[in-house]
Scaffold this motif. Structure first.
Motif, PDB file in Angstrom:
ATOM      1  N   GLY A 123       0.774  -1.374  -0.080  1.00  0.00           N
ATOM      2  CA  GLY A 123      -0.033  -0.123   0.133  1.00  0.00           C
ATOM      3  C   GLY A 123       0.932   1.269   0.026  1.00  0.00           C
ATOM      4  N   LEU A 124       0.203   2.213   0.043  1.00  0.00           N
ATOM      5  CA  LEU A 124       0.614   3.843  -0.035  1.00  0.00           C
ATOM      6  C   LEU A 124       2.017   3.901   1.072  1.00  0.00           C
ATOM      7  CD1 LEU A 124       0.404   6.363  -1.286  1.00  0.00           C
ATOM      8  CD2 LEU A 124      -1.084   7.040   0.464  1.00  0.00           C
ATOM      9  N   GLU A 125       1.535   2.994   2.486  1.00  0.00           N
ATOM     10  CA  GLU A 125       2.765   3.425   3.517  1.00  0.00           C
ATOM     11  C   GLU A 125       3.605   2.091   3.437  1.00  0.00           C
ATOM     12  OE1 GLU A 125       0.514   4.076   7.026  1.00  0.00           O
ATOM     13  OE2 GLU A 125      -0.411   5.691   6.204  1.00  0.00           O
ATOM     14  N   THR A 126       3.636   1.169   2.430  1.00  0.00           N
ATOM     15  CA  THR A 126       4.561   0.131   2.419  1.00  0.00           C
ATOM     16  C   THR A 126       6.116   0.307   2.722  1.00  0.00           C
ATOM     17  OG1 THR A 126       3.276  -1.464   1.320  1.00  0.00           O
ATOM     18  CG2 THR A 126       5.512  -1.861   1.110  1.00  0.00           C
ATOM     19  N   ASP A 127       6.327   1.314   1.774  1.00  0.00           N
ATOM     20  CA  ASP A 127       7.918   1.865   1.942  1.00  0.00           C
ATOM     21  C   ASP A 127       7.896   3.045   0.809  1.00  0.00           C
ATOM     22  OD1 ASP A 127       8.152   1.105  -1.068  1.00  0.00           O
ATOM     23  OD2 ASP A 127       9.254  -0.628  -0.407  1.00  0.00           O
ATOM     24  N   THR A 128       9.064   3.844   1.028  1.00  0.00           N
ATOM     25  CA  THR A 128       9.089   5.080   0.063  1.00  0.00           C
ATOM     26  C   THR A 128       8.821   5.045  -1.371  1.00  0.00           C
ATOM     27  OG1 THR A 128      10.696   5.825   1.421  1.00  0.00           O
ATOM     28  CG2 THR A 128      10.575   6.942  -0.554  1.00  0.00           C
ATOM     29  N   THR A 131       5.094   4.627  -1.797  1.00  0.00           N
ATOM     30  CA  THR A 131       4.507   5.757  -1.398  1.00  0.00           C
ATOM     31  C   THR A 131       4.473   6.855  -2.656  1.00  0.00           C
ATOM     32  OG1 THR A 131       4.980   5.790   0.700  1.00  0.00           O
ATOM     33  CG2 THR A 131       4.593   7.864  -0.042  1.00  0.00           C
TER      34      THR A 131
END
Length: 188
Positions: A123-128, A131
Motif C-alpha cells: 500500500g501507500l505506506e509500505t515503503d518510500t 508511497t
C-alpha cells in the motif's frame, strides 16, 4: 475583444493549437509531473535497494500494455482533429469515442494493478518506493479520468478549436505516461 486583440493578449501561446488557457494548464501540469518525477529519481538514487525491490514487484508488462493503449488513444485523438478539419464530424466523434474507450481500458488496467498490489499487502505506506509510486501514478490516473471527461465534452461540442484544445490535454497525459513508464517500471 476581437481575434487580433486576443492573439496579442496571449502572445506566443496564441500560436499553439486550441485555447491558450489549456496551454497554461498543460505547462503547469508538466512542471508538476516533472517535479514529482525528479523527486522519484533523486529518492531512488538515495534508496536504490528499496527502489529495486519495489520495481521487482511491479508488472512491467501491464505498464507496457498501458503505454501502447495510451499511445494508440493519442493517435485516435489526433486523427479526430484531422477528421474535423475536413468536416467529417461523424468520423471525428467515432475517433474520439475510441480514444475515450482506450482511456477507460488504461484506467481498468491501472485499477487492476492497484488491486493486485493491495491484495499482496502493498500500500501507500509500505515503503518510500510505493508511497511515490501510488502518489505519482494515482495523480496521473486522475488526469486520465479528467482527460476522458474532456474528450467526451469536446465530442459533444466538436468545433475544431474545442477538439484541438481537448486533444492537447490528452497528448500531455500520453506524454507524461511515456516518461513515467520507463522511469518507474524499468530504470534501476
Amino acid at each position: 475583444m476581437d481575434a487580433a486583440q486576443e492573439d496579442r493578449h496571449w502572445g506566443a501561446l496564441s500560436e499553439l493549437p486550441g485555447h491558450p488557457m489549456m496551454w497554461v494548464l498543460i505547462l503547469t501540469e508538466v512542471v508538476t509531473f516533472g517535479l514529482l518525477l525528479a523527486t522519484f529519481t533523486v529518492t531512488g538514487a538515495v534508496q536504490p535497494g528499496v527502489f529495486a525491490a519495489g520495481r521487482a514487484q511491479l508488472d512491467s508488462a501491464l505498464g507496457g500494455v498501458n503505454t501502447l493503449v495510451l499511445i494508440t488513444s493519442g493517435c485516435l485523438a489526433a486523427l479526430a482533429v484531422e477528421a474535423c478539419m475536413i468536416e467529417c464530424r461523424r468520423s471525428a466523434r467515432l475517433l474520439l469515442a475510441g480514444a475515450a474507450a482506450l482511456g477507460c481500458v488504461f484506467t481498468a488496467i491501472k485499477v487492476a494493478e492497484y488491486a493486485a498490489k493491495v491484495e499482496a499487502g502493498i500500500g501507500l505506506e509500505t515503503d518510500t518506493f510505493f508511497t511515490l509510486y501510488f502518489l505519482i501514478t494515482g495523480f496521473h490516473l486522475l488526469h486520465v479520468v479528467l482527460g476522458i471527461v474532456i474528450i467526451a465534452a469536446v465530442a459533444l461540442h466538436d468545433s475544431l478549436e474545442n477538439l484541438k484544445t481537448g486533444t492537447a490535454f490528452w497528448h500531455m497525459v500520453d506524454l507524461v505516461w511515456v516518461v513515467m513508464y520507463p522511469l518507474i517500471y524499468l530504470v534501476g
